[in-house]
Design an enzyme around this catalytic site. Structure first.
Site, PDB file in Angstrom:
ATOM      1  N   ASP A  44     -25.590  69.424 173.607  1.00 52.55           N
ATOM      2  CA  ASP A  44     -26.642  68.605 174.210  1.00 52.55           C
ATOM      3  C   ASP A  44     -27.280  69.312 175.410  1.00 52.55           C
ATOM      4  O   ASP A  44     -26.574  69.765 176.319  1.00 52.55           O
ATOM      5  CB  ASP A  44     -26.030  67.261 174.657  1.00 52.55           C
ATOM      6  CG  ASP A  44     -27.086  66.223 174.984  1.00 52.55           C
ATOM      7  OD1 ASP A  44     -27.965  66.505 175.833  1.00 52.55           O
ATOM      8  OD2 ASP A  44     -27.049  65.125 174.397  1.00 52.55           O
ATOM      9  N   ARG A  46     -28.680  68.284 177.877  1.00 50.15           N
ATOM     10  CA  ARG A  46     -28.505  67.615 179.169  1.00 50.15           C
ATOM     11  C   ARG A  46     -27.140  67.896 179.796  1.00 50.15           C
ATOM     12  O   ARG A  46     -26.847  67.410 180.886  1.00 50.15           O
ATOM     13  CB  ARG A  46     -28.681  66.091 178.993  1.00 50.15           C
ATOM     14  CG  ARG A  46     -30.072  65.713 178.496  1.00 50.15           C
ATOM     15  CD  ARG A  46     -30.084  64.283 177.996  1.00 50.15           C
ATOM     16  NE  ARG A  46     -29.199  64.087 176.843  1.00 50.15           N
ATOM     17  CZ  ARG A  46     -28.963  62.916 176.259  1.00 50.15           C
ATOM     18  NH1 ARG A  46     -29.527  61.825 176.737  1.00 50.15           N
ATOM     19  NH2 ARG A  46     -28.156  62.828 175.215  1.00 50.15           N
ATOM     20  N   CYS A 101     -23.579  60.557 173.518  1.00 48.69           N
ATOM     21  CA  CYS A 101     -23.593  61.755 172.660  1.00 48.69           C
ATOM     22  C   CYS A 101     -24.195  61.412 171.281  1.00 48.69           C
ATOM     23  O   CYS A 101     -23.721  60.507 170.599  1.00 48.69           O
ATOM     24  CB  CYS A 101     -22.174  62.287 172.498  1.00 48.69           C
ATOM     25  SG  CYS A 101     -22.075  63.768 171.480  1.00 48.69           S
TER      26      CYS A 101
HETATM   27 CO    CO Z   1     -23.319  65.327 172.625  1.00 48.37          CO
END
Ligand code: CO
Length: 209
Positions: A44, A46, A101
């Site tokens: 991810d 982020r 997530c």
């Molecule tokens: Co994730």
């Protein structure tokens, strides 16, 4: 042609800024890497490992994949763990998941996503192992948050079950495996209070004697 010109411009500025505070930073780093930490996190965008713990290049060895999975047959992840433990001799392995997530969310649903469904089976297994616990929690967001946490705990166990980590402990190498979770909503890391430091904490079914 450098279509993504801003990347090169920004990189030049960043390198200059680092050199301002330490002129020999890159020269010293070019000679060797000596990180004490292996970070296994989610892909991810982020959750960038170095940035969220404010660490410089050279400080963390990193492996990222969708939903921070440590699959027993993933040669990519296992190779990273082997190199980190046997060559770099890291002292800590951190499995860091995060709330919100997308991988966990996708595994939670019963929709078809194509090839990635095979990868998501690893998370569905975690759901199946802990179904009773998850069913007891009120609210879907809370259930998925718990699955995010339980997934970290399971992946910590998977790290500990590898022949690599058990082998290191057998020779007396100092190595701790941690489980953390990050909130993309407020930028704060939470320790899930798991810290495995020796094979006595591994269940008999997985212990290599
Ligand atoms: Co994730």
């Amino acid at each position: 042609m450098r279509v993504l010109k801003k990347f090169f411009d920004q990189n030049k500025k960043w390198a200059e800024k680092v050199k301002e505070s330490d002129p020999d930073f890159f020269l010293n780093l070019s000679k060797q890497q000596n990180p004490e930490y292996l970070w296994i996190g989610c892909s991810d965008s982020r959750v960038p490992a170095n940035q969220i713990v404010d660490m410089l290049p050279g400080e963390i060895f990193v492996h990222r994949n969708i939903a921070n999975i440590v699959a027993h047959t993933d040669l990519n992840c296992l190779s990273v763990i082997q190199y980190a433990v046997e060559v770099l001799k890291v002292k800590h392995i951190i499995v860091c998941g995060h709330y919100g997530c997308g991988g966990i969310q996708a595994a939670w649903e019963n929709k078809e996503h194509g090839l990635i469904d095979n990868w998501l089976q690893n998370i569905k297994d975690v759901h199946r192992f802990h179904k009773a616990k998850i069913d007891m929690v009120e609210g879907e967001t809370e259930k998925i948050d718990l699955l995010c946490e339980l997934n970290v705990i399971e992946q910590v166990a998977n790290v500990c079950h590898t022949t690599i980590v058990q082998g290191a402990w057998k020779t007396g190498q100092e190595l701790a495996v941690h489980g953390w979770i990050y909130s993309v909503e407020n930028g704060i890391l939470k320790d899930l209070n798991i810290c495995i430091t020796n094979s006595n904490e591994i269940p008999d079914t997985h212990k290599i004697k």
